[in-house]
Design a protein around this motif. Structure first.
Motif: not given
Length: 204
Positions: A129, A141, A171, A121-122, A125, A158-159
């Motif tokens: 970004q 982020t 997301d 996920c990171y 994101s 998420w963003n």
């Protein structure tokens, strides 16, 4: 604490610092300058799951590959997509179609997402970004926690994205299904996102 927060803020603001994963890879040392004790942050640089030197050829080549790939993606945005919403949607779908969810290597980096096509996920994101910012769209982020399908509270990212002056949340990871691209978490409002996403205190 101040050094830790500064390191984290720098990485959140610059997804292209993919070699410095602030979550784990740093340490602090005290140096004496005369009678003054100075705390020094010495980052450990990592690439594809292994430690590398700051000025190494391997890292330089990775940086070039990252910037070239990001430029390829952004310049590849179809010319008929002119609104910020259309561009954000295109980049959202591009990532979903080109990334496989993975916890291998530097899965939390934008490099792994864009160049290796693998991320958690990171990584999703930070890649989103970076691409949005490169396309002229304001985004950042957000880290925090979410409630997964089993009802468990887990760490997540998420963003926050600004479209035509308004703030929305996306997301990309949760929109990436194995056999389909969905848009349930694309440009939704804060109230809707807050139903199952809770940001860290630094974002509230």
């Amino acid at each position: 604490t101040d050094l830790k927060n500064a390191a984290r803020a720098a990485c959140l603001d610059h997804p292209d610092y993919f070699w410095f994963l602030e979550s784990w890879f740093y340490n602090y040392e005290a140096e004496m300058h005369g009678k003054q004790k100075i705390q020094v942050l010495r980052p450990n640089y990592h690439l594809n799951g292994k430690k590398v030197s700051a000025g190494s050829q391997e890292l330089l080549e990775a940086q070039i590959a990252f910037y070239e790939k990001a430029e390829e993606i952004v310049t590849g945005i179809p010319v008929n997509l002119t609104s910020e919403y259309e561009i954000a949607l295109y980049l959202h779908d591009y990532l979903i179609n080109h990334i496989t969810y993975s916890l291998d290597g530097n899965h939390d980096s934008a490099f792994s997402a864009l160049v290796n096509g693998q991320a958690a996920c990171y990584g999703y994101s930070k890649a989103y970004q970076y691409l949005l910012n490169a396309a002229g769209i304001r985004a950042r982020t957000i880290t925090g926690s979410c409630v997964d399908s089993d009802g468990n509270k887990v760490g997540h990212a998420w963003n926050e994205v600004w479209i035509d002056g308004a703030c929305y949340f996306t997301d990309v990871t949760w929109d990436d299904w194995v056999d389909a691209t969905i848009h349930s978490y694309f440009m939704i409002d804060l109230q809707t996102m807050s139903a199952d996403h809770t940001p860290d205190s630094m974002f509230t």
